[in-house]
Each structure stands twice: as C-alpha cells, then as structure tokens.
Design a protein around this motif. Sequence first.
Motif, mmCIF file in Angstrom:
data_model
loop_
_atom_site.group_PDB
_atom_site.id
_atom_site.type_symbol
_atom_site.label_atom_id
_atom_site.label_comp_id
_atom_site.label_asym_id
_atom_site.label_seq_id
_atom_site.Cartn_x
_atom_site.Cartn_y
_atom_site.Cartn_z
ATOM 1 N N HIS A 61 0.967 -1.122 0.007
ATOM 2 C CA HIS A 61 -0.031 -0.052 0.011
ATOM 3 C C HIS A 61 0.724 1.273 -0.219
ATOM 4 O O HIS A 61 2.116 1.172 0.271
ATOM 5 N N ASN A 69 1.505 5.065 1.198
ATOM 6 C CA ASN A 69 1.398 6.089 2.319
ATOM 7 C C ASN A 69 0.733 7.249 1.652
ATOM 8 O O ASN A 69 1.372 8.114 0.624
ATOM 9 N N ASP A 70 -0.278 7.992 2.189
ATOM 10 C CA ASP A 70 -0.862 9.604 2.059
ATOM 11 C C ASP A 70 0.170 10.483 2.436
ATOM 12 O O ASP A 70 0.872 10.460 3.213
ATOM 13 N N ARG A 71 0.120 11.531 1.522
ATOM 14 C CA ARG A 71 1.238 12.452 1.621
ATOM 15 C C ARG A 71 0.769 13.406 2.966
ATOM 16 O O ARG A 71 2.059 13.525 3.644
ATOM 17 N N HIS A 72 -0.289 13.717 3.263
ATOM 18 C CA HIS A 72 -0.553 14.192 4.561
ATOM 19 C C HIS A 72 -0.011 13.388 5.968
ATOM 20 O O HIS A 72 0.312 14.074 6.895
ATOM 21 N N LEU A 73 -0.010 12.326 5.834
ATOM 22 C CA LEU A 73 0.569 11.377 6.703
ATOM 23 C C LEU A 73 2.016 11.301 6.921
ATOM 24 O O LEU A 73 2.699 11.645 7.941
ATOM 25 N N THR A 94 2.515 7.081 9.199
ATOM 26 C CA THR A 94 2.600 6.206 8.053
ATOM 27 C C THR A 94 1.253 5.456 8.107
ATOM 28 O O THR A 94 0.601 5.707 9.056
ATOM 29 N N ASN A 95 0.604 5.034 6.780
ATOM 30 C CA ASN A 95 -0.589 4.368 6.662
ATOM 31 C C ASN A 95 -0.319 2.936 7.039
ATOM 32 O O ASN A 95 -0.298 2.126 6.595
ATOM 33 N N ASN A 133 -4.578 1.990 1.375
ATOM 34 C CA ASN A 133 -4.341 2.728 0.055
ATOM 35 C C ASN A 133 -3.747 1.729 -0.862
ATOM 36 O O ASN A 133 -2.437 1.742 -1.272
#
Length: 85
Positions: free
Chosen positions: A42, A44-48, A54-55, A60
């Motif tokens: 998966h 990791n979302d940028r905002h995280l 991390t996600n 995702n």
Amino acid sequence: MNHPGVPEKYRGSYAGIASEAVIDHLKSLGVTAIELMPVHYHANDRHLLESGRTNYWGYNTLGFFAPHISYASRNSPVKACRNSK
C-alpha cells in the motif's frame, strides 16, 4: 511484536509470526488460524508522511496480492524472497 521468545530482528514481521515461540503460544491458547489484515502492498498518504506518520492500516492498496515489504524481516524485496540467511 513484544513476545520475548521472538528474536528482535524478526519482531513485527511475517517471520516473527512464524517463529516457534509465537506458534507455541498460539497453540497453547487453542488458536488454529490467524488473519493478517491488511498486509498487502500500500501507499502512504502525503498528509501522513508530512506529519511523520505512516498508513499502518494499509487501505491505500497498490498491490492486493503483494505483501507489504515493511512487514518482512529483510528490507529488500529480493532478499525477502530468498531462503538464504
């Protein structure tokens, strides 16, 4: 991840779950199956990432049938697939 019978380098990894200490522990509890969710590859979302996180839950998905490398005991996809020590 905190089981004292699992070597530190394998804690929190697929290999840690397969260690003799964890298998013995699960069997002593009467566990006959475990479900790992989700462990597929998966993003990791940028905002995280920008906030240093991390996600970890893995929703995702980039590769549903590909295991996420960060859960492997070796940090390389090639090394994670090899049987050598």
